[in-house]
Scaffold this motif. Structure first.
Motif, PDB file in Angstrom:
ATOM      1  N   THR A  92     -34.883 -50.531  50.231  1.00 40.47           N
ATOM      2  CA  THR A  92     -33.457 -50.523  49.892  1.00 40.47           C
ATOM      3  C   THR A  92     -33.257 -50.291  48.399  1.00 40.47           C
ATOM      4  O   THR A  92     -32.380 -49.523  47.984  1.00 40.47           O
ATOM      5  CB  THR A  92     -32.793 -51.851  50.310  1.00 40.47           C
ATOM      6  N   THR A  93     -34.075 -50.948  47.594  1.00 44.93           N
ATOM      7  CA  THR A  93     -33.977 -50.773  46.144  1.00 44.93           C
ATOM      8  C   THR A  93     -34.266 -49.324  45.760  1.00 44.93           C
ATOM      9  O   THR A  93     -33.552 -48.735  44.934  1.00 44.93           O
ATOM     10  CB  THR A  93     -34.961 -51.710  45.426  1.00 44.93           C
ATOM     11  N   ALA A  94     -35.299 -48.738  46.348  1.00 43.61           N
ATOM     12  CA  ALA A  94     -35.638 -47.346  46.058  1.00 43.61           C
ATOM     13  C   ALA A  94     -34.499 -46.416  46.481  1.00 43.61           C
ATOM     14  O   ALA A  94     -34.171 -45.453  45.774  1.00 43.61           O
ATOM     15  CB  ALA A  94     -36.928 -46.949  46.758  1.00 43.61           C
ATOM     16  N   GLN A  95     -33.878 -46.729  47.631  1.00 41.66           N
ATOM     17  CA  GLN A  95     -32.781 -45.896  48.116  1.00 41.66           C
ATOM     18  C   GLN A  95     -31.569 -46.007  47.181  1.00 41.66           C
ATOM     19  O   GLN A  95     -30.920 -45.003  46.877  1.00 41.66           O
ATOM     20  CB  GLN A  95     -32.385 -46.317  49.530  1.00 41.66           C
TER      21      GLN A  95
ATOM     22  N   VAL B  10     -21.451 -40.081  50.305  1.00 41.50           N
ATOM     23  CA  VAL B  10     -21.582 -40.355  51.740  1.00 41.50           C
ATOM     24  C   VAL B  10     -22.884 -41.095  52.027  1.00 41.50           C
ATOM     25  O   VAL B  10     -22.919 -42.053  52.814  1.00 41.50           O
ATOM     26  CB  VAL B  10     -21.504 -39.038  52.549  1.00 41.50           C
ATOM     27  N   THR B  11     -23.963 -40.693  51.383  1.00 43.88           N
ATOM     28  CA  THR B  11     -25.248 -41.373  51.560  1.00 43.88           C
ATOM     29  C   THR B  11     -25.163 -42.821  51.104  1.00 43.88           C
ATOM     30  O   THR B  11     -25.684 -43.727  51.774  1.00 43.88           O
ATOM     31  CB  THR B  11     -26.352 -40.642  50.778  1.00 43.88           C
TER      32      THR B  11
ATOM     33  N   GLU C 131     -32.350 -44.025  44.040  1.00 49.33           N
ATOM     34  CA  GLU C 131     -32.252 -42.587  44.310  1.00 49.33           C
ATOM     35  C   GLU C 131     -30.794 -42.160  44.459  1.00 49.33           C
ATOM     36  O   GLU C 131     -30.396 -41.097  43.974  1.00 49.33           O
ATOM     37  CB  GLU C 131     -33.043 -42.233  45.571  1.00 49.33           C
ATOM     38  N   THR C 132     -29.986 -42.978  45.103  1.00 49.90           N
ATOM     39  CA  THR C 132     -28.570 -42.668  45.254  1.00 49.90           C
ATOM     40  C   THR C 132     -27.881 -42.652  43.898  1.00 49.90           C
ATOM     41  O   THR C 132     -27.068 -41.770  43.617  1.00 49.90           O
ATOM     42  CB  THR C 132     -27.896 -43.708  46.174  1.00 49.90           C
ATOM     43  N   GLY C 133     -28.227 -43.596  43.052  1.00 53.41           N
ATOM     44  CA  GLY C 133     -27.654 -43.616  41.702  1.00 53.41           C
ATOM     45  C   GLY C 133     -28.036 -42.388  40.901  1.00 53.41           C
ATOM     46  O   GLY C 133     -27.210 -41.798  40.195  1.00 53.41           O
TER      47      GLY C 133
END
Length: 169
Positions: free
Chosen positions: A68-71, A22-23, A74-76
């Motif tokens: 965005t790259t950090a997000q 979802v994130t 982190e999502t991965g």
């Protein structure tokens, strides 16, 4: 295997994987903040002010890209972590159950061998006392009784290990 524990473990992994998904979807469908309304230019702007605005815009774009790259990273990581927990929740009980079943199966086979050896020893019980005439028969009796004892021990110990593995959480 306790069905409540299995469901709880499976639920935790599934919830974490769903939350991460979802994130990731929210991040992918969010509107582009740098494309939002630009300030209207005042008539005749000088070249230096245009250059400074371009540098500010580039800096903001760089910060946004870094966020965005950090997000995404982190999502991965969260997705990998959730997938790993899901795999542990699904395969952990399966491995435990199959190990316990294997121990019980080997215990049954050892029990079958012990029963055959005990049956043979019972048939040869008349040769218990060694004499010159039945020296070989006496040796076979002792060997068969020892084999029945060893296989009986393996049978019992295999079932005891299976029982302990079943009680472990």
């Amino acid at each position: 295997m306790d069905s409540v524990r299995f469901g709880r473990a499976l639920g935790i992994g599934a919830r974490l994987a769903a939350k991460t998904l979802v994130t990731a979807v929210d991040a992918a469908t969010a509107p582009n903040p740098s494309g939002a309304g630009k300030a209207p230019g005042a008539g005749a702007a000088t070249a230096s002010s245009d250059r400074s605005r371009a540098e500010e815009s580039g800096a903001r774009l760089g910060e946004k890209t870094a966020r965005t790259t950090a997000q995404v990273v982190e999502t991965g990581k969260g997705l990998k972590r959730g997938g790993r927990r899901f795999g542990e929740a699904v395969w952990g009980p399966f491995v435990k159950l199959s190990g316990q079943l294997w121990l019980e199966l080997t215990g049954v086979f050892f029990g079958i061998f012990a029963a055959f050896a005990a049956s043979s020893a019972w048939k040869m019980r008349g040769d218990l006392h060694e004499t010159a005439a039945n020296h070989d028969a006496h040796g076979h009796l002792l060997l068969t009784a020892a084999m029945a004892g060893v296989f009986g021990y393996f049978c019992v110990s295999s079932f005891v290990k299976a029982n302990r593995r079943g009680k472990r959480s």
